[in-house]
Design a protein around this motif. Structure first.
Motif, PDB file in Angstrom:
ATOM      1  N   LEU A 143      81.070  36.139  28.746  1.00 34.81           N
ATOM      2  CA  LEU A 143      79.991  36.101  29.726  1.00 34.81           C
ATOM      3  C   LEU A 143      79.378  37.476  29.939  1.00 34.81           C
ATOM      4  CD1 LEU A 143      78.838  33.980  31.936  1.00 34.81           C
ATOM      5  CD2 LEU A 143      80.263  35.270  33.533  1.00 34.81           C
ATOM      6  N   VAL A 144      78.054  37.533  29.994  1.00 41.71           N
ATOM      7  CA  VAL A 144      77.350  38.732  30.444  1.00 41.71           C
ATOM      8  C   VAL A 144      76.843  38.460  31.857  1.00 41.71           C
ATOM      9  CG1 VAL A 144      75.167  37.971  29.392  1.00 41.71           C
ATOM     10  CG2 VAL A 144      75.482  40.369  30.015  1.00 41.71           C
ATOM     11  N   ALA A 145      76.961  39.447  32.729  1.00 44.22           N
ATOM     12  CA  ALA A 145      76.422  39.365  34.084  1.00 44.22           C
ATOM     13  C   ALA A 145      75.580  40.619  34.309  1.00 44.22           C
ATOM     14  CB  ALA A 145      77.537  39.278  35.117  1.00 44.22           C
ATOM     15  N   LEU A 146      74.325  40.430  34.660  1.00 47.58           N
ATOM     16  CA  LEU A 146      73.431  41.581  34.821  1.00 47.58           C
ATOM     17  C   LEU A 146      72.509  41.382  36.011  1.00 47.58           C
ATOM     18  CD1 LEU A 146      70.334  40.777  33.678  1.00 47.58           C
ATOM     19  CD2 LEU A 146      71.586  40.747  31.523  1.00 47.58           C
ATOM     20  N   SER A 147      71.983  42.478  36.508  1.00 43.45           N
ATOM     21  CA  SER A 147      71.009  42.419  37.587  1.00 43.45           C
ATOM     22  C   SER A 147      69.777  43.228  37.204  1.00 43.45           C
ATOM     23  CB  SER A 147      71.595  42.954  38.897  1.00 43.45           C
ATOM     24  OG  SER A 147      72.018  44.303  38.767  1.00 43.45           O
ATOM     25  N   VAL A 148      68.621  42.786  37.687  1.00 43.61           N
ATOM     26  CA  VAL A 148      67.351  43.477  37.459  1.00 43.61           C
ATOM     27  C   VAL A 148      66.547  43.423  38.749  1.00 43.61           C
ATOM     28  CG1 VAL A 148      67.262  42.936  34.989  1.00 43.61           C
ATOM     29  CG2 VAL A 148      66.204  41.366  36.635  1.00 43.61           C
ATOM     30  N   TRP A 149      65.579  44.325  38.888  1.00 43.30           N
ATOM     31  CA  TRP A 149      64.665  44.236  40.022  1.00 43.30           C
ATOM     32  C   TRP A 149      63.803  42.999  39.892  1.00 43.30           C
ATOM     33  CZ3 TRP A 149      66.327  47.129  43.652  1.00 43.30           C
ATOM     34  CH2 TRP A 149      66.778  48.434  43.440  1.00 43.30           C
ATOM     35  N   GLY A 150      63.462  42.394  41.028  1.00 45.30           N
ATOM     36  CA  GLY A 150      62.602  41.223  41.042  1.00 45.30           C
ATOM     37  C   GLY A 150      61.148  41.593  40.841  1.00 45.30           C
ATOM     38  N   PRO A 151      60.216  40.680  41.150  1.00 48.27           N
ATOM     39  CA  PRO A 151      58.786  40.972  40.995  1.00 48.27           C
ATOM     40  C   PRO A 151      58.383  42.180  41.842  1.00 48.27           C
ATOM     41  CG  PRO A 151      59.149  38.632  41.383  1.00 48.27           C
ATOM     42  CD  PRO A 151      60.459  39.306  41.629  1.00 48.27           C
ATOM     43  N   ARG A 152      57.456  42.950  41.346  1.00 48.27           N
ATOM     44  CA  ARG A 152      57.071  44.208  42.000  1.00 48.27           C
ATOM     45  C   ARG A 152      56.766  44.076  43.494  1.00 48.27           C
ATOM     46  NH1 ARG A 152      52.989  47.923  43.012  1.00 48.27           N
ATOM     47  NH2 ARG A 152      53.416  50.021  42.208  1.00 48.27           N
ATOM     48  N   PRO A 153      55.951  43.095  43.915  1.00 45.30           N
ATOM     49  CA  PRO A 153      55.638  43.019  45.349  1.00 45.30           C
ATOM     50  C   PRO A 153      56.858  42.794  46.231  1.00 45.30           C
ATOM     51  CG  PRO A 153      54.097  41.697  44.059  1.00 45.30           C
ATOM     52  CD  PRO A 153      55.217  42.084  43.134  1.00 45.30           C
ATOM     53  N   SER A 154      57.937  42.276  45.650  1.00 44.53           N
ATOM     54  CA  SER A 154      59.139  41.964  46.440  1.00 44.53           C
ATOM     55  C   SER A 154      60.112  43.128  46.515  1.00 44.53           C
ATOM     56  CB  SER A 154      59.846  40.736  45.841  1.00 44.53           C
ATOM     57  OG  SER A 154      60.447  41.045  44.592  1.00 44.53           O
ATOM     58  N   VAL A 155      59.740  44.281  45.939  1.00 47.05           N
ATOM     59  CA  VAL A 155      60.650  45.434  45.924  1.00 47.05           C
ATOM     60  C   VAL A 155      59.936  46.676  46.470  1.00 47.05           C
ATOM     61  CG1 VAL A 155      62.401  46.651  44.571  1.00 47.05           C
ATOM     62  CG2 VAL A 155      61.587  44.430  43.790  1.00 47.05           C
ATOM     63  N   PRO A 156      59.542  46.651  47.751  1.00 50.95           N
ATOM     64  CA  PRO A 156      58.930  47.859  48.316  1.00 50.95           C
ATOM     65  C   PRO A 156      59.876  49.055  48.309  1.00 50.95           C
ATOM     66  CG  PRO A 156      59.394  46.226  50.030  1.00 50.95           C
ATOM     67  CD  PRO A 156      59.573  45.536  48.714  1.00 50.95           C
ATOM     68  N   LEU A 157      61.159  48.807  48.234  1.00 52.21           N
ATOM     69  CA  LEU A 157      62.126  49.900  48.115  1.00 52.21           C
ATOM     70  C   LEU A 157      61.762  50.823  46.959  1.00 52.21           C
ATOM     71  CD1 LEU A 157      64.904  51.120  48.993  1.00 52.21           C
ATOM     72  CD2 LEU A 157      65.937  49.643  47.248  1.00 52.21           C
ATOM     73  N   ILE A 158      61.203  50.269  45.891  1.00 50.71           N
ATOM     74  CA  ILE A 158      60.813  51.053  44.720  1.00 50.71           C
ATOM     75  C   ILE A 158      59.307  51.279  44.672  1.00 50.71           C
ATOM     76  CG2 ILE A 158      60.854  51.185  42.202  1.00 50.71           C
ATOM     77  CD1 ILE A 158      63.598  51.431  43.477  1.00 50.71           C
ATOM     78  N   HIS A 159      58.532  50.216  44.872  1.00 52.13           N
ATOM     79  CA  HIS A 159      57.102  50.357  44.572  1.00 52.13           C
ATOM     80  C   HIS A 159      56.345  51.190  45.594  1.00 52.13           C
ATOM     81  CE1 HIS A 159      54.858  47.764  47.359  1.00 52.13           C
ATOM     82  NE2 HIS A 159      55.754  46.806  47.203  1.00 52.13           N
ATOM     83  N   ARG A 160      56.870  51.368  46.797  1.00 53.96           N
ATOM     84  CA  ARG A 160      56.175  52.234  47.747  1.00 53.96           C
ATOM     85  C   ARG A 160      56.148  53.682  47.244  1.00 53.96           C
ATOM     86  NH1 ARG A 160      52.803  50.303  51.945  1.00 53.96           N
ATOM     87  NH2 ARG A 160      53.095  48.059  51.671  1.00 53.96           N
ATOM     88  N   ALA A 161      57.267  54.147  46.714  1.00 56.68           N
ATOM     89  CA  ALA A 161      57.295  55.495  46.140  1.00 56.68           C
ATOM     90  C   ALA A 161      56.426  55.570  44.893  1.00 56.68           C
ATOM     91  CB  ALA A 161      58.729  55.886  45.815  1.00 56.68           C
ATOM     92  N   GLN A 162      56.468  54.525  44.058  1.00 58.58           N
ATOM     93  CA  GLN A 162      55.633  54.513  42.858  1.00 58.58           C
ATOM     94  C   GLN A 162      54.151  54.564  43.219  1.00 58.58           C
ATOM     95  OE1 GLN A 162      56.885  50.957  40.774  1.00 58.58           O
ATOM     96  NE2 GLN A 162      58.310  52.120  39.498  1.00 58.58           N
ATOM     97  N   ASP A 163      53.752  53.827  44.266  1.00 64.18           N
ATOM     98  CA  ASP A 163      52.355  53.832  44.689  1.00 64.18           C
ATOM     99  C   ASP A 163      51.927  55.229  45.122  1.00 64.18           C
ATOM    100  OD1 ASP A 163      52.338  51.148  44.191  1.00 64.18           O
ATOM    101  OD2 ASP A 163      52.389  50.531  46.291  1.00 64.18           O
ATOM    102  N   CYS A 164      52.822  55.915  45.827  1.00 59.52           N
ATOM    103  CA  CYS A 164      52.513  57.269  46.290  1.00 59.52           C
ATOM    104  C   CYS A 164      52.331  58.212  45.104  1.00 59.52           C
ATOM    105  CB  CYS A 164      53.635  57.753  47.202  1.00 59.52           C
ATOM    106  SG  CYS A 164      53.351  59.371  47.937  1.00 59.52           S
ATOM    107  N   ILE A 165      53.206  58.106  44.129  1.00 64.48           N
ATOM    108  CA  ILE A 165      53.112  58.940  42.925  1.00 64.48           C
ATOM    109  C   ILE A 165      51.810  58.659  42.179  1.00 64.48           C
ATOM    110  CG2 ILE A 165      54.148  59.359  40.660  1.00 64.48           C
ATOM    111  CD1 ILE A 165      56.888  58.776  42.022  1.00 64.48           C
ATOM    112  N   ALA A 166      51.477  57.375  42.044  1.00 66.37           N
ATOM    113  CA  ALA A 166      50.268  57.004  41.309  1.00 66.37           C
ATOM    114  C   ALA A 166      49.008  57.496  42.020  1.00 66.37           C
ATOM    115  CB  ALA A 166      50.212  55.484  41.136  1.00 66.37           C
ATOM    116  N   ARG A 167      49.052  57.553  43.330  1.00 64.69           N
ATOM    117  CA  ARG A 167      47.888  57.983  44.096  1.00 64.69           C
ATOM    118  C   ARG A 167      47.661  59.490  44.010  1.00 64.69           C
ATOM    119  NH1 ARG A 167      49.540  56.242  48.572  1.00 64.69           N
ATOM    120  NH2 ARG A 167      49.900  58.177  49.743  1.00 64.69           N
ATOM    121  N   LEU A 168      48.739  60.260  43.939  1.00 63.26           N
ATOM    122  CA  LEU A 168      48.614  61.713  44.010  1.00 63.26           C
ATOM    123  C   LEU A 168      48.640  62.405  42.651  1.00 63.26           C
ATOM    124  CD1 LEU A 168      49.275  61.061  47.028  1.00 63.26           C
ATOM    125  CD2 LEU A 168      50.451  63.256  47.090  1.00 63.26           C
TER     126      LEU A 168
END
Length: 304
Positions: free
Chosen positions: A171-196
């Motif tokens: 058996l393999v067991a793995l985890s990945v981030w879900g769809p982008r809008p559902s992960v503000p933990l990550i995409h909020r920082a990414q949005d800031c980087i993309a803006r600046l």
């Protein structure tokens, strides 16, 4: 890098040459350079990454539960970092089990070995590229990959290697981030980087590329896995202020953290300051920030 091991021709469940996954390619993308940046970044943040484990404790426990670990099993933990999953897995497969923690970042492995030194049966730690494993066929009952598959330049190569090293029925067991809008933990920082900052000359692979269950299921099926099960797992991280959030993002970011660390100090300070406005929707009545993150946990078997 070591030569890529190939699935045994005698394995009827392994993809044939015609079916074998092809590398995901972006014009101008250099996989070796990407891995070098990721290695440098994770080496830079090894201790802080381990210190932030409590933020993801619920996800780690859910992944270990999904792996159905039992005493005596042989377990491989890919992109193990400082051995957070590997150490917990070693306790679950004792007595008699063995856990091998692998990563391309040697400082991460050293941090893991240091933190696991007091364990009765600690994992073994070894530098290895998940896309080119120096392991024999059918040598593991379980493979773990926590928040890792999207980091690999060619994740299909990694899945093919996982399939190869698992025993039939393993058996393999793995985890990945879900769809982008559902992960503000990550995409909020990414949005800031993309803006600046200006856009990169060559885009990095998206950490959300397996966020939709269908994409993850297709990748597992293409690598020869059966009995695929994918379930959501959501957790929330709390931060006292915007600085704490920004630092936590950097402590997860690997190659991104390395690239940001090479920017002028004034630019880095501007990024840190700008994130406050981006986080305002997540500020609670106490003034703290609560950011949710949706992940997917997948399990799949190599056919018997």
């Amino acid at each position: 890098m070591t030569p890529q091991a190939r699935p045994s021709p005698a394995d009827p469940s392994a993809p044939t040459a015609a079916q074998a996954p092809r590398p995901e390619a972006t014009p101008g993308f250099d996989a070796r350079r990407f891995k070098a940046m990721e290695r440098a970044g994770f080496n830079r943040i090894a201790a802080r990454y381990a210190d932030g484990a409590h933020l993801r404790a619920g996800l780690a426990a859910a992944l270990l539960d999904a792996a159905d670990l039992a005493p005596g099993q042989r377990v491989l933990d890919l992109a193990s970092g400082p051995g957070l999953l590997a150490g917990a897995a070693a306790r679950r497969v004792a007595p008699g089990g063995r856990v091998l923690a692998t990563d391309i970042a040697e400082a991460m492995l050293a941090e893991g070995a240091r933190r696991c030194a007091g364990e009765t049966a600690p994992p073994a730690f070894a530098a290895a590229d998940a896309e080119h494993l120096c392991l024999p066929d059918a040598c593991m009952e379980r493979v773990l990959a926590g928040l890792a598959l999207f980091i690999f330049p060619h994740p299909r190569h990694a899945l093919t290697e996982i399939h190869r090293v698992l025993v039939p029925g393993g058996l393999v067991a793995l985890s990945v981030w879900g769809p982008r809008p559902s992960v503000p933990l990550i995409h909020r920082a990414q949005d800031c980087i993309a803006r600046l900052l200006p856009p990169p000359r060559v885009p990095r692979p998206s950490v959300f590329r397996f966020g939709e269950p269908a994409a993850l299921e297709d990748a597992l099926a293409a690598a020869g896995f059966h009995d695929i099960d994918i379930r959501p797992c959501t957790f929330t991280c709390c931060f006292d202020d915007a600085d704490a959030y920004w630092q936590a993002f950097l402590d997860l970011a690997g190659g991104v953290a390395e690239a940001l660390g090479r920017l002028p100090e004034t630019t880095r300070q501007a990024l840190r300051a700008a994130i406050t406005d981006d986080l305002e929707p997540f500020r609670d009545d106490s003034g703290r920030y609560r950011l949710p993150a949706r992940t997917l946990i997948a399990t799949a078997r190599r056919p018997r």
